[in-house]
Design a protein around this motif. Structure first.
Motif, mmCIF file in Angstrom:
data_model
loop_
_atom_site.group_PDB
_atom_site.id
_atom_site.type_symbol
_atom_site.label_atom_id
_atom_site.label_comp_id
_atom_site.label_asym_id
_atom_site.label_seq_id
_atom_site.Cartn_x
_atom_site.Cartn_y
_atom_site.Cartn_z
ATOM 1 N N GLN A 139 0.828 -1.207 0.000
ATOM 2 C CA GLN A 139 0.000 0.000 0.000
ATOM 3 C C GLN A 139 0.862 1.256 0.000
ATOM 4 O O GLN A 139 1.730 1.439 0.838
ATOM 5 N N MET A 140 0.579 2.154 -0.965
ATOM 6 C CA MET A 140 1.279 3.430 -1.065
ATOM 7 C C MET A 140 0.316 4.571 -0.764
ATOM 8 O O MET A 140 -0.905 4.401 -0.769
ATOM 9 N N GLY A 141 0.888 5.750 -0.522
ATOM 10 C CA GLY A 141 0.088 6.958 -0.389
ATOM 11 C C GLY A 141 -0.977 6.885 0.676
ATOM 12 O O GLY A 141 -2.057 7.444 0.504
ATOM 13 N N VAL A 142 -0.686 6.214 1.786
ATOM 14 C CA VAL A 142 -1.687 6.064 2.839
ATOM 15 C C VAL A 142 -1.198 6.761 4.102
ATOM 16 O O VAL A 142 -0.018 6.730 4.430
ATOM 17 N N GLU A 143 -2.124 7.434 4.789
ATOM 18 C CA GLU A 143 -1.837 8.083 6.067
ATOM 19 C C GLU A 143 -2.920 7.674 7.054
ATOM 20 O O GLU A 143 -4.113 7.715 6.742
ATOM 21 N N HIS A 144 -2.474 7.259 8.230
ATOM 22 C CA HIS A 144 -3.392 6.865 9.292
ATOM 23 C C HIS A 144 -3.286 7.886 10.406
ATOM 24 O O HIS A 144 -2.227 8.065 10.986
ATOM 25 N N LEU A 145 -4.386 8.602 10.683
ATOM 26 C CA LEU A 145 -4.360 9.672 11.674
ATOM 27 C C LEU A 145 -4.691 9.134 13.057
ATOM 28 O O LEU A 145 -5.707 8.452 13.243
ATOM 29 N N SER A 146 -3.846 9.454 14.000
ATOM 30 C CA SER A 146 -4.095 9.115 15.392
ATOM 31 C C SER A 146 -5.016 10.168 15.997
ATOM 32 O O SER A 146 -4.701 11.357 15.997
ATOM 33 N N ILE A 147 -6.180 9.752 16.506
ATOM 34 C CA ILE A 147 -7.108 10.695 17.112
ATOM 35 C C ILE A 147 -6.485 11.331 18.360
ATOM 36 O O ILE A 147 -6.682 12.520 18.646
ATOM 37 N N LYS A 148 -5.698 10.564 19.097
ATOM 38 C CA LYS A 148 -5.016 11.123 20.265
ATOM 39 C C LYS A 148 -4.052 12.231 19.847
ATOM 40 O O LYS A 148 -3.870 13.222 20.554
ATOM 41 N N GLU A 149 -3.436 12.070 18.688
ATOM 42 C CA GLU A 149 -2.473 13.066 18.226
ATOM 43 C C GLU A 149 -3.161 14.361 17.818
ATOM 44 O O GLU A 149 -2.646 15.454 18.066
ATOM 45 N N THR A 150 -4.330 14.275 17.189
ATOM 46 C CA THR A 150 -5.039 15.489 16.770
ATOM 47 C C THR A 150 -5.407 16.357 17.963
ATOM 48 O O THR A 150 -5.581 17.573 17.831
ATOM 49 N N LYS A 151 -5.505 15.750 19.125
ATOM 50 C CA LYS A 151 -5.831 16.490 20.342
ATOM 51 C C LYS A 151 -4.782 17.545 20.657
ATOM 52 O O LYS A 151 -5.091 18.596 21.234
ATOM 53 N N ASN A 152 -3.537 17.297 20.280
ATOM 54 C CA ASN A 152 -2.439 18.182 20.660
ATOM 55 C C ASN A 152 -2.077 19.203 19.596
ATOM 56 O O ASN A 152 -1.266 20.095 19.858
ATOM 57 N N ILE A 153 -2.631 19.091 18.397
ATOM 58 C CA ILE A 153 -2.248 19.992 17.312
ATOM 59 C C ILE A 153 -3.121 21.246 17.350
ATOM 60 O O ILE A 153 -4.347 21.156 17.323
ATOM 61 N N PRO A 154 -2.527 22.451 17.460
ATOM 62 C CA PRO A 154 -3.324 23.679 17.553
ATOM 63 C C PRO A 154 -4.065 23.966 16.252
ATOM 64 O O PRO A 154 -3.510 23.849 15.158
ATOM 65 N N VAL A 155 -5.343 24.324 16.373
ATOM 66 C CA VAL A 155 -6.173 24.649 15.215
ATOM 67 C C VAL A 155 -7.010 25.885 15.539
ATOM 68 O O VAL A 155 -6.998 26.392 16.660
ATOM 69 N N LEU A 156 -7.748 26.348 14.542
ATOM 70 C CA LEU A 156 -8.560 27.547 14.679
ATOM 71 C C LEU A 156 -9.590 27.390 15.798
ATOM 72 O O LEU A 156 -10.368 26.438 15.808
ATOM 73 N N LEU A 157 -9.571 28.321 16.763
ATOM 74 C CA LEU A 157 -10.508 28.381 17.877
ATOM 75 C C LEU A 157 -10.510 27.121 18.727
ATOM 76 O O LEU A 157 -11.469 26.825 19.439
ATOM 77 N N GLY A 158 -9.407 26.347 18.660
ATOM 78 C CA GLY A 158 -9.220 25.229 19.570
ATOM 79 C C GLY A 158 -10.097 24.018 19.322
ATOM 80 O O GLY A 158 -10.097 23.092 20.137
#
Length: 767
Positions: free
Chosen positions: A119-138
Motif C-alpha cells: 500500500q502506497m500513499g496512505v496516512e493513518h491519523l491518530s485521534i489522540k495526536e489530533t488532540k495536541n495539534i493547535p487549530v482555529l478556535l481550539g
C-alpha cells in the motif's frame, strides 16, 4: 475465479503440509472496542497479518508451537503461546500503556505504511495526536490535521476543504461509517463535520486505493466512528470559546452490546442576541451535529452495527437572508465469520445533503431548496486463503437523486424548479494481496464500474458553441446512457532489509458525481451534477513510486513518494458561464483533460517526549480544454508549486504538553482582470488568461498547550490553550479590484484577510 485458481496453483506444495488457522478479534480491554490495524506476528517467523476494519484477523501456519505477538499503537503488546494442532480461535484484549513520562510514545505510525506492505500513499491519523495539534478556535479537527500531511493542500484560509495530488475538492471520497459525506464542513468551511470525540479511526488513501473503494479520482478518507464502550459508562465533554460538546457511551448489556451518543453546538448566536443593535441581534450563525451508534454482539460469528450522523448549519442576516445546510447519514452493517478464513460485511447506507435559502427582499420573497440523496447497498468479502494470499471481493450499488434547485415564491415571483437528475452506480471488484517471496509482495485486482444515467427528464444534444440542437424526453427509470469502465489496480513492494523498501503502484479511478463552484472558495451552495449523455465520467490514471526507510530502531520514519496522474473528461466553465440559473447546465460547460505530478517528502519522529514531522510537496496541476486559454495548458485552480508543514509536540512533564505547527504554501492560481471598459458609466473588467495569476504566498504559525488538571481512574480534566496565526500574518482570503478614489483611471487591488492572532481556551472533562 481465475485469480483464486492461480493462487491455489502457486501455493499447492505448501498446502500439502498439515496446516491450521489461528483467527479471532483484537479489542481494547478498557472499552471493548475493536482495534483496527493491530499487528499479529509470529516470533522468529517472517509472517504476520493486520486486523481489518472490525478487528478480525486470520493466520494459517504449519502444525507446531508458536509465540504469537499481538500489538497496537498506544496499547501493551501481548505474547501468547499457541500449540497449533487444530484450528484455534484467539480473541484478545489489549490494555492501555501506562501513562508515566518515561513511557510517553505518542505515535503517528500508519497502519498501512509498513515497510513490506504494497500500500502506497496512505496516512493513518491518530485521534489522540489530533488532540495536541493547535487549530482555529481550539476545535480539534481531523480534516485540518490531514492538511498538514504531504500531498494534501488546504482549500483556503481556515477551510476544511482540501486538494489531494492535484485533484479538486469534489475528487475526494469522504466516508463516515461507509456513508458518503458530500459537504464535510461547518460554518462555511472553518470547521469539519467530524466531531473528534466520536471518531475511532481515520485513514487517507492518496494513491493505490484498494479495490473496494471507488467513485472519486484523487483520494479516499475513510472515517470510522467509535463503537461505544461495552464495559463501563463514561461521559466526556468540553466547553470552548464558541462551542460546547458532550458524549456518553456505555454497555446496553455488558460484553454484548453498547451505545454511543455525541453532540456538539456552537453558541455564537447567543452572543449576538446580547447586542442592543437590531441589525446584529437578529442575525444567526451556528451549527450543531449529533453522532449515534449501537453495537450488538449477536453470537460467536455475528455482529450488528447501527450508526447515524445528523448535522446542520444556519446563517441568517436580519430576517432578510437565511441559509441552512447539512448532512444526514445512516448505516446498518452486519459482520459474519464463515469459519476461520472467510469474513463478510454487508451494509445498507443512506446519505442526504441539502441546503435551503430564504430571501425576503421588498416583497419578492422566495425559498430555494436543493438536495442530493443516495441509497446504497454493498457487500465486502475477505478470504484469508493462506499466509501468502488474502483475497478481497464484493459489490456495491448506489442510486443517486439530485434536486438541483426548487424556487418557491411567497410573493412577487413565480414558482420554478430545475429538473431532477437520477443515476445508478454499480461496481464489482476482486483483489489479491500475494506474498510472492520473503522480500517481495504484490497486490493486483480489478474494479468494474457501471454507471447509468436515468430518466425522467429532458436530455439534450448540443453543438460546440453550447447551443441546444435537439431535446429528447425519457420516462422515469428509462436508461439514457450507460458507461462501463474497468479500473485495474497493481501495486508491489520490494524490501531491501528490515528497515527499508521501495514500492510502485498504478490505479485507475472513475467519477460520476461532479461539483460546480462559482467562486474561489467552496460554498454550501456549490452545485452537484451527475454524469449523463453529455457529461462523461471523469477518469484518472495514477502512477506512483516511493522509497521508505525506518531510522534509529523505528524512532524516525522517512518517506519519499513521486506520482504522475493523467485525467480525462475534466470539467470547466465557458467564459461568462451562468451555472445557477440554467436548467441545461451542459450548455455552460467545456470538457478536456488534466495532468498532475509531484514529489512528496515526509520525515517523522514517532516516539519519545518530542514527536512530530516535516512535510514538503513540490507539485504541478494543469488542464487543457478547447475553448479556454486559447486551447493551451493552464493552471488548475488548486495548482501550488510549494507546500510545507512543520509539526512539533513536546511532553514537558506529566501535566504540560506543548505543540506548534508552521505552514507555508505558494498562492493559489487565480484569474485577475487584464483590462477594463465602461458601459453606461459602469466599469466592466475583462479577463484573458484563465488562472494566469497567483494569490500572495501563505504562511502561518500556530501554538498550543494542554494542562492536565486532574487525572484519576474515574475522572480527568484538562485545559487546552491555542493561538492561531501567532505572528499575525495578514494572509489574503480574497482580492478584489476597484477604481482608485483619487484617480478613476487607476485600478487598485483590495486584499481581504480573515484571521490574525486568534486565541482560544477550552475545558475538557471525562468521567
Amino acid at each position: 475465479m481465475c485469480i483464486i485458481t492461480f493462487c491455489m496453483a502457486v501455493v499447492s506444495p505448501v498446502l500439502a503440509q498439515q496446516r491450521y488457522t489461528i483467527s479471532g478479534a483484537v479489542r481494547s480491554k478498557k472499552s471493548g472496542e475493536s482495534i483496527i490495524g493491530a499487528t499479529v506476528t509470529v516470533q522468529g517467523k517472517n509472517t504476520g497479518v493486520v486486523t481489518n476494519d472490525y478487528g478480525f484477523f486470520s493466520l494459517t501456519l504449519p502444525q507446531g508451537r508458536y509465540t504469537v505477538i499481538i500489538a497496537a499503537v498506544g496499547l501493551q503488546a501481548q505474547q501468547i503461546e499457541v500449540d497449533l494442532n487444530k484450528n484455534t480461535e484467539l480473541n484478545t484484549q489489549l490494555q492501555e500503556e501506562s501513562n508515566t513520562l518515561q513511557d510517553v510514545t505518542v505515535s503517528a505510525q500508519s497502519k498501512g505504511r509498513s515497510i513490506s506492505s504494497t500500500q502506497m500513499g496512505v496516512e493513518h491519523l491518530s485521534i489522540k495526536e489530533t488532540k495536541n495539534i493547535p487549530v482555529l478556535l481550539g476545535e480539534r479537527d481531523v480534516l485540518k490535521t490531514m492538511q498538514l500531511l504531504p500531498g494534501v493542500k488546504a482549500a483556503g484560509e481556515g477551510n476544511s476543504g482540501f486538494y489531494v495530488r492535484g485533484g479538486g475538492v469534489d475528487q475526494n471520497l469522504i466516508l463516515l461509517d461507509d456513508a458518503p459525506v458530500y459537504n464535510a464542513s461547518h460554518l462555511l468551511g472553518f470547521f469539519s463535520t467530524f466531531n473528534a470525540d466520536a471518531i475511532k479511526d481515520v485513514t487517507l488513501y492518496k494513491s493505490g486505493m484498494p479495490a473496494q473503494y471507488g467513485g472519486r479520482l484523487s483520494s479516499v478518507v475513510d472515517v470510522r466512528m467509535n463503537d461505544g464502550n461495552n464495559q463501563d459508562f463514561h461521559v466526556n465533554g468540553g466547553i470552548g470559546l464558541i462551542s460546547a460538546k458532550i458524549d456518553a457511551e456505555g454497555p446496553i448489556e455488558k460484553d454484548k452490546s453498547s451505545f454511543l451518543v455525541t453532540g456538539r453546538r456552537t453558541y455564537v448566536d447567543a452572543f449576538l442576541k446580547l447586542s442592543n443593535d437590531s441589525t446584529i441581534n437578529k442575525n444567526s450563525l451556528y451549527f450543531y451535529d449529533l453522532n449515534a451508534k449501537l453495537n450488538f454482539n449477536l453470537g460467536k460469528n455475528d455482529r450488528l452495527y447501527v450508526s447515524g450522523y445528523f448535522g446542520r448549519d444556519k446563517l441568517g442576516f436580519n430576517n432578510v437572508f437565511g441559509l441552512t445546510w447539512g448532512n444526514a447519514t445512516g448505516t446498518v452493517r452486519w459482520n459474519h465469520n464463515f469459519g476461520s478464513k472467510l469474513f463478510v460485511n454487508t451494509s445498507a447506507i443512506f446519505s442526504n445533503y441539502n441546503y435551503n435559502i430564504e430571501i425576503n427582499d421588498n416583497g419578492s420573497d422566495f425559498k430555494i431548496f436543493s438536495q442530493l440523496r443516495d441509497w446504497n447497498l454493498k457487500q465486502d468479502w475477505q478470504l484469508y486463503l493462506n499466509p501468502r494470499n488474502t483475497i478481497r471481493f464484493g459489490w456495491n450499488s448506489i442510486y443517486h437523486t439530485i434536486r438541483p434547485g426548487e424556487v418557491t415564491a411567497t410573493s412577487g415571483l413565480h414558482d420554478t424548479s430545475f429538473q431532477n437528475r437520477y443515476g445508478w452506480e454499480n461496481a464489482v471488484y476482486l483483489n489479491n494481496d500475494w506474498k510472492v517471496a520473503r522480500n517481495f509482495n504484490l497486490s493486483y485486482g480489478m474494479r468494474l464500474s457501471v454507471f447509468s444515467a436515468l430518466g425522467k427528464g429532458n436530455f439534450y444534444d448540443i453543438d460546440h458553441n453550447g447551443k441546444i440542437l435537439d431535446t429528447t424526453y425519457y420516462n422515469s427509470g428509462a436508461i439514457v446512457k450507460t458507461y462501463v469502465y474497468p479500473e485495474p489496480r497493481l501495486a508491489l513492494s520490494y524490501q531491501f532489509n528490515s528497515s527499508s523498501s521501495v514500492k510502485a503502484s498504478y490505479v485507475r479511478n472513475t467519477q460520476n458525481m461532479h461539483l460546480l463552484s462559482g467562486s474561489s472558495a467552496s460554498l454550501p451552495t456549490d452545485k452537484w451534477i451527475v454524469t449523463n449523455n453529455i457529461i462523461k465520467p471523469e477518469i484518472s490514471d495514477q502512477f506512483s513510486v516511493g522509497y521508505y526507510r525506518n531510522l534509529k530502531n523505528n524512532m524516525y520514519e522517512l518517506t519519499v513518494e513521486a506520482y504522475y496522474k493523467t485525467m480525462q473528461h475534466q470539467i470547466d466553465y465557458r467564459d461568462g458561464a451562468d451555472i445557477y440559473s440554467n436548467d441545461a447546465i451542459e450548455t455552460q460547460l467545456l470538457f478536456g483533460r488534466g495532468r498532475a505530478y509531484g514529489i512528496e517528502w515526509l520525515l517523522r519522529k514517532k516516539a519519545g517526549r518530542f514527536t512530530g514531522w516535516v512535510s514538503y510537496t513540490l507539485s504541478k496541476s494543469e488542464k487543457q480544454i478547447d475553448g479556454i486559454n486559447n486551447n493551451q495548458w493552464y493552471n488548475a485552480r488548486q495548482d501550488r508549486t510549494h507546500d510545507i508543514a512543520l509539526v512539533g509536540m513536546y511532553q514537558l512533564n506529566k501535566k504540560w504538553s506543548l505543540s506548534a505547527n508552521w505552514v507555508y504554501y505558494t498562492g493559489d492560481a487565480v484569474s485577475f482582470p487584464s483590462g477594463k471598459y465602461k458601459v453606461d458609466d459602469r466599469v466592466i473588467f475583462y479577463y484573458t488568461e484563465r488562472n494566469g495569476y497567483r494569490m500572495p504566498a501563505y504562511h502561518r504559525l500556530d501554538l498550543g498547550a494542554t494542562l492536565q488538571l486532574k487525572k484519576h481512574k474515574k475522572y480527568s480534566s484538562e485545559l487546552s490553550f491555542s493561538l492561531y496565526n501567532a505572528y499575525g500574518r495578514k494572509n489574503a482570503y480574497v482580492i478584489t479590484f476597484r477604481e482608485a478614489k483619487d484617480n478613476p483611471q487607476r485600478t487598485e487591488a483590495v486584499q481581504t484577510s480573515l484571521f490574525s492572532f486568534v486565541p482560544s481556551v477550552s475545558y475538557n472533562f471525562k468521567f
